[in-house]
Motif scaffolding. Structure first.
Motif, PDB file in Angstrom:
ATOM      1  N   LEU A  54       0.310  -1.278  -0.173  1.00 41.54           N
ATOM      2  CA  LEU A  54      -0.068  -0.328  -0.348  1.00 41.54           C
ATOM      3  C   LEU A  54       0.875   1.315   0.308  1.00 41.54           C
ATOM      4  O   LEU A  54       0.838   1.993  -0.678  1.00 41.54           O
ATOM      5  CB  LEU A  54      -1.341  -0.020   1.397  1.00 41.54           C
ATOM      6  CG  LEU A  54      -2.251  -1.276   1.340  1.00 41.54           C
ATOM      7  CD1 LEU A  54      -2.812  -0.699   2.392  1.00 41.54           C
ATOM      8  CD2 LEU A  54      -2.463  -0.234   0.084  1.00 41.54           C
ATOM      9  N   HIS A  55       1.680   1.329   0.811  1.00 39.26           N
ATOM     10  CA  HIS A  55       2.623   2.684   1.070  1.00 39.26           C
ATOM     11  C   HIS A  55       3.078   2.598  -0.219  1.00 39.26           C
ATOM     12  O   HIS A  55       4.648   1.991   0.227  1.00 39.26           O
ATOM     13  CB  HIS A  55       3.114   2.410   2.722  1.00 39.26           C
ATOM     14  CG  HIS A  55       3.394   4.101   2.988  1.00 39.26           C
ATOM     15  ND1 HIS A  55       4.129   4.422   3.851  1.00 39.26           N
ATOM     16  CD2 HIS A  55       3.500   5.035   1.871  1.00 39.26           C
ATOM     17  CE1 HIS A  55       4.000   5.686   3.873  1.00 39.26           C
ATOM     18  NE2 HIS A  55       4.301   6.059   2.859  1.00 39.26           N
ATOM     19  N   MET A  56       3.384   2.988  -0.738  1.00 41.45           N
ATOM     20  CA  MET A  56       4.628   3.257  -2.223  1.00 41.45           C
ATOM     21  C   MET A  56       4.580   4.600  -2.597  1.00 41.45           C
ATOM     22  O   MET A  56       3.605   5.006  -2.566  1.00 41.45           O
ATOM     23  CB  MET A  56       3.780   2.053  -3.323  1.00 41.45           C
ATOM     24  CG  MET A  56       4.170   0.610  -2.502  1.00 41.45           C
ATOM     25  SD  MET A  56       3.526  -0.252  -4.089  1.00 41.45           S
ATOM     26  CE  MET A  56       2.374  -0.047  -4.775  1.00 41.45           C
ATOM     27  N   PRO A  57       5.585   4.943  -3.354  1.00 44.85           N
ATOM     28  CA  PRO A  57       5.787   6.522  -4.141  1.00 44.85           C
ATOM     29  C   PRO A  57       4.955   6.417  -5.137  1.00 44.85           C
ATOM     30  O   PRO A  57       4.924   4.839  -5.818  1.00 44.85           O
ATOM     31  CB  PRO A  57       7.504   6.649  -4.604  1.00 44.85           C
ATOM     32  CG  PRO A  57       8.069   4.500  -4.092  1.00 44.85           C
ATOM     33  CD  PRO A  57       6.890   3.841  -3.752  1.00 44.85           C
ATOM     34  N   LEU A  80      -0.766  -7.216   0.767  1.00 41.99           N
ATOM     35  CA  LEU A  80      -0.183  -7.414   1.313  1.00 41.99           C
ATOM     36  C   LEU A  80       1.013  -6.306   1.844  1.00 41.99           C
ATOM     37  O   LEU A  80       1.962  -5.785   0.748  1.00 41.99           O
ATOM     38  CB  LEU A  80       1.243  -8.906   0.863  1.00 41.99           C
ATOM     39  CG  LEU A  80       2.067  -9.497   1.584  1.00 41.99           C
ATOM     40  CD1 LEU A  80       1.624  -9.895   2.699  1.00 41.99           C
ATOM     41  CD2 LEU A  80       3.027 -10.128   0.955  1.00 41.99           C
ATOM     42  N   THR A  81       0.391  -5.895   3.156  1.00 38.03           N
ATOM     43  CA  THR A  81       1.397  -5.009   3.880  1.00 38.03           C
ATOM     44  C   THR A  81       1.373  -4.436   5.229  1.00 38.03           C
ATOM     45  O   THR A  81       1.086  -5.605   6.509  1.00 38.03           O
ATOM     46  CB  THR A  81      -0.079  -3.205   3.646  1.00 38.03           C
ATOM     47  OG1 THR A  81       0.868  -2.303   3.750  1.00 38.03           O
ATOM     48  CG2 THR A  81      -1.931  -3.697   3.954  1.00 38.03           C
ATOM     49  N   MET A  82       2.218  -3.466   5.500  1.00 33.13           N
ATOM     50  CA  MET A  82       2.409  -3.712   7.355  1.00 33.13           C
ATOM     51  C   MET A  82       1.185  -2.368   7.752  1.00 33.13           C
ATOM     52  O   MET A  82       1.201  -2.369   9.041  1.00 33.13           O
ATOM     53  CB  MET A  82       3.787  -2.887   7.178  1.00 33.13           C
ATOM     54  CG  MET A  82       5.132  -3.295   7.123  1.00 33.13           C
ATOM     55  SD  MET A  82       6.555  -2.482   7.399  1.00 33.13           S
ATOM     56  CE  MET A  82       6.873  -2.460   9.126  1.00 33.13           C
ATOM     57  N   GLY A  85      -4.344  -0.803  10.211  1.00 33.87           N
ATOM     58  CA  GLY A  85      -5.170   0.336  10.706  1.00 33.87           C
ATOM     59  C   GLY A  85      -6.856  -0.045  10.141  1.00 33.87           C
ATOM     60  O   GLY A  85      -6.680   0.000   9.189  1.00 33.87           O
ATOM     61  N   ASP A  86      -7.485   0.806  10.543  1.00 33.81           N
ATOM     62  CA  ASP A  86      -9.131   0.314   9.903  1.00 33.81           C
ATOM     63  C   ASP A  86      -9.008   1.328   8.812  1.00 33.81           C
ATOM     64  O   ASP A  86      -9.410   0.798   7.714  1.00 33.81           O
ATOM     65  CB  ASP A  86      -9.804   0.993  10.824  1.00 33.81           C
ATOM     66  CG  ASP A  86      -9.998   0.101  12.289  1.00 33.81           C
ATOM     67  OD1 ASP A  86      -9.230  -0.993  12.168  1.00 33.81           O
ATOM     68  OD2 ASP A  86     -10.894   0.240  13.197  1.00 33.81           O
ATOM     69  N   ASP A  87      -7.738   2.405   9.074  1.00 33.90           N
ATOM     70  CA  ASP A  87      -8.551   3.542   7.652  1.00 33.90           C
ATOM     71  C   ASP A  87      -7.944   2.489   6.241  1.00 33.90           C
ATOM     72  O   ASP A  87      -8.608   2.603   5.103  1.00 33.90           O
ATOM     73  CB  ASP A  87      -7.709   4.992   7.931  1.00 33.90           C
ATOM     74  CG  ASP A  87      -8.174   5.593   8.978  1.00 33.90           C
ATOM     75  OD1 ASP A  87      -8.874   5.105   9.064  1.00 33.90           O
ATOM     76  OD2 ASP A  87      -7.320   6.044   9.941  1.00 33.90           O
ATOM     77  N   SER A  88      -6.451   1.903   6.202  1.00 33.07           N
ATOM     78  CA  SER A  88      -5.859   1.492   5.101  1.00 33.07           C
ATOM     79  C   SER A  88      -6.717   0.391   4.547  1.00 33.07           C
ATOM     80  O   SER A  88      -6.956   0.311   3.641  1.00 33.07           O
ATOM     81  CB  SER A  88      -4.707   0.725   6.095  1.00 33.07           C
ATOM     82  OG  SER A  88      -3.461   1.996   5.819  1.00 33.07           O
ATOM     83  N   GLY A 104       3.222  -9.853   8.621  1.00 32.09           N
ATOM     84  CA  GLY A 104       3.685 -11.305   9.080  1.00 32.09           C
ATOM     85  C   GLY A 104       3.362 -12.273   8.783  1.00 32.09           C
ATOM     86  O   GLY A 104       3.400 -13.966   9.034  1.00 32.09           O
ATOM     87  N   ALA A 105       2.555 -12.039   7.548  1.00 30.10           N
ATOM     88  CA  ALA A 105       2.203 -13.799   6.815  1.00 30.10           C
ATOM     89  C   ALA A 105       2.948 -14.745   6.549  1.00 30.10           C
ATOM     90  O   ALA A 105       3.934 -14.349   6.444  1.00 30.10           O
ATOM     91  CB  ALA A 105       0.391 -13.194   5.638  1.00 30.10           C
ATOM     92  N   ASP A 106       2.551 -16.349   7.278  1.00 28.70           N
ATOM     93  CA  ASP A 106       3.436 -16.734   6.847  1.00 28.70           C
ATOM     94  C   ASP A 106       2.925 -17.281   4.995  1.00 28.70           C
ATOM     95  O   ASP A 106       2.498 -17.729   5.037  1.00 28.70           O
ATOM     96  CB  ASP A 106       3.930 -18.224   7.658  1.00 28.70           C
ATOM     97  CG  ASP A 106       2.892 -19.135   7.943  1.00 28.70           C
ATOM     98  OD1 ASP A 106       1.930 -18.769   6.852  1.00 28.70           O
ATOM     99  OD2 ASP A 106       2.324 -19.595   9.103  1.00 28.70           O
ATOM    100  N   ARG A 107       4.301 -18.194   4.291  1.00 29.41           N
ATOM    101  CA  ARG A 107       3.861 -18.510   3.688  1.00 29.41           C
ATOM    102  C   ARG A 107       3.061 -19.793   3.304  1.00 29.41           C
ATOM    103  O   ARG A 107       2.157 -19.214   1.711  1.00 29.41           O
ATOM    104  CB  ARG A 107       5.019 -19.522   2.714  1.00 29.41           C
ATOM    105  CG  ARG A 107       5.645 -20.101   1.508  1.00 29.41           C
ATOM    106  CD  ARG A 107       6.840 -20.935   1.132  1.00 29.41           C
ATOM    107  NE  ARG A 107       8.440 -20.422   2.019  1.00 29.41           N
ATOM    108  CZ  ARG A 107       8.969 -20.399   1.125  1.00 29.41           C
ATOM    109  NH1 ARG A 107       8.811 -21.324  -0.145  1.00 29.41           N
ATOM    110  NH2 ARG A 107       9.693 -19.983   1.298  1.00 29.41           N
TER     111      ARG A 107
END
Length: 211
Positions: A54-57, A80-82, A85-88, A104-107
């Motif tokens: 999500l958080h990208m340039p 798949l993000t860090m 928060g509810d907003d995201s 943190g999700a595993d394979r």
């Protein structure tokens, strides 16, 4: 299953590509380092699933998801993000994402999520699933206001910044002085710990403001 991996961190992206390529029936057909590239690569490669940070340039993941799902409704987007928060989460769902996992999700969890969204199902990390259910059952939960650390006026200013208005235009819209707007903008930057306008806009749009 054809997968496009989108993440602006090269090492994480490389590791994710390697992990997905070892999963039976899954092939990474391309990579992208920002949202704008993700939109272009989706059009070029026609993947079945786009794994989206999500958080990208350039273009954040929420806007990229919105563009991809609008132009390619058969392509599933798995976030798949860090950002947890509810907003995201709600911004990504509104943009058309079919799944939302934390980094943190595993394979095994990633593999199951890829299968799920590819077959039209919706999947969320267990830590956020209950919040999503509560949201759709009865609206946003209390305390889910975007950026609760901001005042109502600061949030309003941030929304207008995210819509592309200049400080002078915001001042005219709110009928306040340019100096007042500058002060609000400075306070927003400080509270959100962002370095400038572009980063503030990315954070705001990730949270569903300015759209």
């Amino acid at each position: 299953m054809r997968v496009l991996v989108v993440d602006d961190h090269p090492l994480y992206r490389e590791g994710l590509v390697g992990a997905i390529d070892t999963m039976p029936g899954k092939e990474v057909v391309g990579e992208a380092a920002d949202g704008a590239e993700a939109v272009r690569r989706t059009a070029e490669l026609a993947p079945d699933v786009v794994v989206m940070d999500l958080h990208m340039p350039e273009l954040n993941g929420v806007d990229a998801t919105r563009a991809i799902t609008a132009s390619h409704p058969d392509v599933a987007v798995l976030v798949l993000t860090m950002l947890e928060g509810d907003d995201s989460v709600f911004a990504a769902v509104r943009a058309g994402a079919k799944g939302y996992l934390l980094k943190g999700a595993d394979r095994a969890e990633i593999g199951r999520a890829l299968d799920a969204v590819a077959h039209g199902e919706v999947v969320f990390s267990s830590s956020i699933a209950q919040r999503v259910l509560a949201f759709f059952a009865g609206g946003r939960a209390a305390g889910a206001t975007p950026f609760p650390e901001l005042t109502d006026r600061e949030r309003e200013v941030l929304d207008l910044v995210a819509r592309g208005l200049t400080n002078a235009e915001i001042a005219r819209r709110l009928v306040v002085s340019d100096k007042t707007v500058r002060n609000h903008v400075s306070n927003v930057f400080a509270k959100l710990h962002v370095a400038g306008r572009a980063e503030a806009v990315a954070r705001a749009r990730d949270a569903g403001l300015g759209v």
